[in-house]
Design an enzyme around this catalytic site. Structure first.
Site, PDB file in Angstrom:
ATOM      1  N   GLY A  51       0.801  -1.228   0.000  1.00 52.13           N
ATOM      2  CA  GLY A  51       0.000   0.000   0.000  1.00 52.13           C
ATOM      3  C   GLY A  51       0.830   1.272   0.000  1.00 52.13           C
ATOM      4  O   GLY A  51       0.300   2.359   0.120  1.00 52.13           O
ATOM      5  N   CYS A  52       2.146   1.142  -0.111  1.00 50.16           N
ATOM      6  CA  CYS A  52       2.988   2.336  -0.205  1.00 50.16           C
ATOM      7  C   CYS A  52       3.388   2.531  -1.660  1.00 50.16           C
ATOM      8  O   CYS A  52       3.707   1.563  -2.339  1.00 50.16           O
ATOM      9  CB  CYS A  52       4.258   2.190   0.623  1.00 50.16           C
ATOM     10  SG  CYS A  52       3.934   2.039   2.360  1.00 50.16           S
ATOM     11  N   GLN A  53       3.409   3.783  -2.109  1.00 51.88           N
ATOM     12  CA  GLN A  53       3.836   4.053  -3.484  1.00 51.88           C
ATOM     13  C   GLN A  53       5.318   3.802  -3.652  1.00 51.88           C
ATOM     14  O   GLN A  53       5.761   3.291  -4.665  1.00 51.88           O
ATOM     15  CB  GLN A  53       3.525   5.497  -3.836  1.00 51.88           C
ATOM     16  CG  GLN A  53       2.108   5.663  -4.339  1.00 51.88           C
ATOM     17  CD  GLN A  53       2.015   6.802  -5.316  1.00 51.88           C
ATOM     18  OE1 GLN A  53       2.891   6.992  -6.145  1.00 51.88           O
ATOM     19  NE2 GLN A  53       0.943   7.562  -5.238  1.00 51.88           N
ATOM     20  N   SER A  54       6.078   4.183  -2.638  1.00 54.03           N
ATOM     21  CA  SER A  54       7.505   3.852  -2.681  1.00 54.03           C
ATOM     22  C   SER A  54       7.688   2.546  -1.900  1.00 54.03           C
ATOM     23  O   SER A  54       6.816   2.156  -1.143  1.00 54.03           O
ATOM     24  CB  SER A  54       8.331   4.975  -2.068  1.00 54.03           C
ATOM     25  OG  SER A  54       7.671   5.511  -0.955  1.00 54.03           O
ATOM     26  N   GLY A 121       0.336   5.296   2.163  1.00 54.93           N
ATOM     27  CA  GLY A 121       1.525   4.496   2.421  1.00 54.93           C
ATOM     28  C   GLY A 121       1.936   4.633   3.875  1.00 54.93           C
ATOM     29  O   GLY A 121       2.295   3.661   4.529  1.00 54.93           O
TER      30      GLY A 121
END
Lengths: 140, 414
Positions: A51-54, A121
């Protein structure tokens, strides 16, 4: 130090930058750089926070009823954010972690800066850490 | 300040959103390839429509319906003139470029594609010009072929020619790349495809606001345009199609507006464009879009392009200067085609694009970071994403200097 005391310390540190968001981010990235390196063997797909973009890795270590975290990220700002969570919750008992409220992010003026996509995120990191606390608590 | 025919100060006054602080700094909006900002005339048209004219269009006996129908159809005429279509019936309103491409894939593709037929796309396509074709290819047994690209972001036209054959039924290609800015030689692409009797769909999402469009001169079969990338409202796009093609195509969706007569035994369909506009359309936005077209037309595409190119040159020169100071690897250009719209993607050594995006946002600068919905293109360059600055006629060299200064500060910090 208690979770509240650590959060208040962080808030005090960031308050020195007043409204200068650029300096706050540079400081946050510096904090991330100070995060102890993760054991390479722990930096696996299994420990990526969903669920984190990075990319964020979180590895829990249980020791004498306390929870410690190894963490890393492929982006500097996210690494800074996760380093703050490690600072606040690392070495605390599951009960302390589960019953704590995180208020520092709003107080350091980051909640709007992080943006909805990235704060998802951030919420995922918080959720993941609380889940580890929950699991340890149950296992005890 | 660059010499320009445009009065940038007075243009900026027409865009209220530009005059605000973000994170305590003046907003610098360089995300125009994602969406453009709206002039007051567009905003006012939306307000006026809902305040004075709102009524469902076509077949209404009352005054408001008559008025809104007139305004709605006036936009169709404006779009026709804007792209020099032969007739306004060839203009179909959709909800965006994505829907325009899906419409052609689902309607034309389903009718004409059979197993073994080939659809040609290019390496630099947006996902919206890849996925609809994959879906119809899977259904029909057609095969997708991809035009190679040179490292500078130009299409390999020799490879394109080698892909063309009697099996080629559709070529669908972007006019101007959203991630690279490359303006593709669509006249050549179309002419070559026509030699094999293939039809050509052009994704004009990025071209609409920068390049003069003449669908007849270029012999474009299908063209998709976006309103919101052309200073108009979101949720609205255009599909242009040649009458002779549109007439043979089955409807894309069923509902009101698109029928001639309905009984439970048989339904006959309306003529174009209504055959493809099932249900109540996006009336308010279509009407306001007319103002956007007028705005761009009055400024003139030539003057716009000339000014935007001067902005691009200023930015690119600034990035070269940073390379000179911090080393060639400090900044890598992604997309260096000779012929470009005012878009520049880049990556910075040891810096993630998300970090750069957030650092710039802290200075009030809006850029786009990530894969720009062009993952195959990112795979081509072996990168995860880029930082993309995209300029519009309301931007200034002073704003670009603010961006360059922020990048410099990041590089100085290492």
């Amino acid at each position: 130090m208690t979770i509240t005391e650590i959060q208040d310390d962080i808030i005090a540190d960031f308050s020195l930058f007043e409204d200068d968001m650029e300096s706050k981010l540079f400081y946050l990235m510096d904090l991330g750089k100070r995060l102890p390196p993760m054991t390479p063997a722990h930096q696996t797909e299994e420990y990526i926070v969903k669920g984190c973009q990075s990319k964020v890795w979180l590895f829990p270590v249980f020791e004498e009823g306390k929870l410690f975290f190894e963490a890393d990220s492929n982006t500097e700002i996210t690494k800074g954010l996760v380093s703050l969570l490690v600072k606040i919750w690392g070495g605390k008992t599951p009960e302390e972690i589960m019953s704590s409220e995180l208020y520092f992010i709003e107080k350091i003026g980051m909640s709007h800066m992080i943006g909805s996509q990235r704060s998802n995120g951030f919420s995922s990191m918080i959720k993941q850490m609380k889940m580890y606390a929950f699991a340890l608590n149950k296992a005890q | 300040m660059s010499s320009t025919l445009l009065d940038i100060d007075s243009i900026r006054k027409q865009f209220p959103i530009l005059h605000q602080k973000v994170n305590g700094k003046d907003l610098v909006y360089f995300d125009n390839a994602a969406t453009t900002q709206k002039p007051l005339t567009v905003i006012d048209a939306l307000n006026t429509y809902y305040s004075l004219h709102n009524a469902n269009i076509h077949r209404g006996a009352h005054t408001l319906a008559d008025r809104s129908t007139g305004l709605f159809e006036a936009t169709r005429k404006s779009v026709q003139a804007f792209i020099n279509a032969n007739e306004s019936e060839e203009i179909i309103f959709t909800k965006g470029v994505t829907e325009s491409i899906n419409l052609v894939a689902q309607s034309y593709g389903r009718k004409y594609l059979t197993a073994g037929d080939e659809i040609i796309l290019s390496q630099m396509e947006h996902h919206s010009n890849i996925v609809p074709w994959q879906m119809i290819a899977e259904e029909t047994g057609a095969v997708i072929k991809v035009i190679d690209m040179h490292f500078n972001g130009e299409l390999d036209m020799q490879h394109y020619q080698s892909l063309l054959s009697v099996r080629t039924k559709i070529v669908s290609c972007v006019w101007a790349s959203n991630a690279l800015g490359t303006i593709n030689p669509i006249k050549d692409i179309i002419d070559l495809a026509h030699q094999f009797n293939a039809v050509v769909m052009i994704d004009g999402a990025q071209a609409g606001s920068h390049i003069e469009i003449d669908v007849q001169d270029l012999a474009i079969d299908f063209l998709a345009l976006s309103s919101h990338k052309l200073y108009g409202p979101t949720g609205l796009g255009v599909l242009y199609g040649k009458r002779k093609l549109l007439e043979t195509m089955p409807p894309y969706q069923g509902g009101g507006e698109m029928i001639k007569e309905v009984s439970f035994e048989k339904t006959t369909y309306n003529s174009i464009p209504f055959k493809f506009e099932a249900g109540t359309p996006n009336i308010g936005d279509v009407i306001a879009f007319n103002e956007a077209i007028k705005y761009v037309t009055v400024l003139g595409k030539d003057a716009i392009a000339q000014y935007e190119q001067s902005l691009l040159t200023h930015f690119v020169n600034g990035l070269y200067a940073l390379q000179n100071t911090f080393g060639e690897k400090a900044i890598s250009f992604i997309g260096t085609a000779k012929n470009k719209v005012a878009v520049q993607s880049f990556v910075m050594e040891n810096k993630h694009h998300f970090d750069i995006g957030l650092m710039l946002d802290a200075k009030g600068i809006a850029v786009r970071t990530g894969h720009h919905c062009t993952q195959p293109l990112m795979q081509f360059y072996g990168i995860e994403g880029t930082v993309r600055a995209s300029f519009a006629f309301y931007n200034t060299v002073e704003e670009i200097d603010i961006l360059l200064e922020s990048l410099k500060k990041m590089l100085e910090r290492g």
